[in-house]
Design an enzyme around this catalytic site. Structure first.
Site, short mmCIF file in Angstrom:
data_model
loop_
_atom_site.label_atom_id
_atom_site.label_comp_id
_atom_site.label_asym_id
_atom_site.label_seq_id
_atom_site.Cartn_x
_atom_site.Cartn_y
_atom_site.Cartn_z
N HIS A 18 0.83 -1.18 -0.08
CA HIS A 18 0.14 -0.02 0.19
C HIS A 18 1.07 1.23 0.10
CE1 HIS A 18 0.73 -1.54 4.16
NE2 HIS A 18 0.74 -0.20 4.54
N HIS B 138 0.93 4.91 0.99
CA HIS B 138 0.27 5.98 1.99
C HIS B 138 0.32 7.34 1.07
CE1 HIS B 138 0.54 3.89 5.90
NE2 HIS B 138 1.33 3.20 5.39
P1 AMP Z 1 1.87 0.05 7.17
O1 AMP Z 1 2.42 0.42 8.64
O2 AMP Z 1 2.76 0.85 6.14
O3 AMP Z 1 1.59 -1.47 7.11
O4 AMP Z 1 0.43 0.79 7.27
C1 AMP Z 1 -0.82 0.22 7.61
C2 AMP Z 1 -1.90 1.24 7.55
O5 AMP Z 1 -3.16 0.72 7.25
C3 AMP Z 1 -2.04 2.15 9.05
O6 AMP Z 1 -1.79 3.46 8.60
C4 AMP Z 1 -3.35 1.56 9.37
O7 AMP Z 1 -4.05 2.70 9.91
C5 AMP Z 1 -4.05 1.15 7.99
N1 AMP Z 1 -5.10 0.26 8.20
C6 AMP Z 1 -5.17 -0.82 8.94
N2 AMP Z 1 -6.55 -1.55 8.75
C7 AMP Z 1 -7.21 -0.59 8.14
C8 AMP Z 1 -8.39 -0.68 7.57
N3 AMP Z 1 -9.16 -1.74 7.75
N4 AMP Z 1 -9.00 0.48 6.80
C9 AMP Z 1 -8.08 1.23 6.43
N5 AMP Z 1 -6.97 1.41 6.82
C10 AMP Z 1 -6.39 0.51 7.46
#
Ligand code: AMP
Ligand code: ZN
Length: 137
Positions: A99, A101
């Site tokens: 993903h 950001h």
């Molecule tokens: P990372 O640390 O780069 O893996 O970021 C994961 C991101 O996913 C975090 O910013 C979380 O807040 C976000 N996240 C986790 N579950 C969900 C969800 N169900 N919907 C939207 N964002 C999510």
């Protein structure tokens, strides 16, 4: 396979969707770093960059770029945007579906990446560049 972002892509889990096409989905992060923080994901599951199809990576970036433009020039009126991708636990990755950001920025919003810049010599930089160059596949 248990993957929260695959669940969102398939509609099994809720998301606040900003964009969807055949290959990519973008939705709001549930724990935003700044107002408007969202995630762009490939629809085809890839746990990290190593197994991400480069075409999907290009599509994810193109959508991120388009959304960044909307954040800057649309009603969100962001003064800047950070794009951030964590690949691997050591890089801060918590969800193992690639993903990007997209983080809208305004002066004084309190968000930042911490780092301690070093000052290596040109010789050291050339040496490191050579090591990385020789491992490109
Ligand atoms: P990372 O640390 O780069 O893996 O970021 C994961 C991101 O996913 C975090 O910013 C979380 O807040 C976000 N996240 C986790 N579950 C969900 C969800 N169900 N919907 C939207 N964002 C999510
Ligand atoms: Zn997934």
């Amino acid at each position: 396979m248990n993957c929260i972002f695959c669940d969102i892509v398939s509609g099994r889990s809720d998301a606040s969707v900003v964009h969807e096409d055949d290959d990519v989905m973008a939705f709001m992060d549930i724990r935003p770093w700044t107002s408007g923080h969202l995630l762009v994901v490939p629809k085809r599951h890839a746990s990290g960059l190593a197994d991400l199809d480069p075409g999907d990576g290009a599509a994810v970036f193109a959508v991120g770029q388009r959304i960044a433009t909307a954040l800057r020039h649309g009603p969100m009126r962001a003064q800047g945007v950070n794009l951030f991708l964590a690949d691997g636990i050591a890089a801060g990755q918590e969800v193992f579906h690639v993903h990007l950001h997209v983080v809208p920025r305004t002066a004084g919003d309190g968000f930042g990446l911490r780092g301690m810049p070093k000052s290596p010599s040109r010789v050291a930089l050339d040496q490191t560049a050579g090591v990385i160059r020789s491992s490109l596949t």
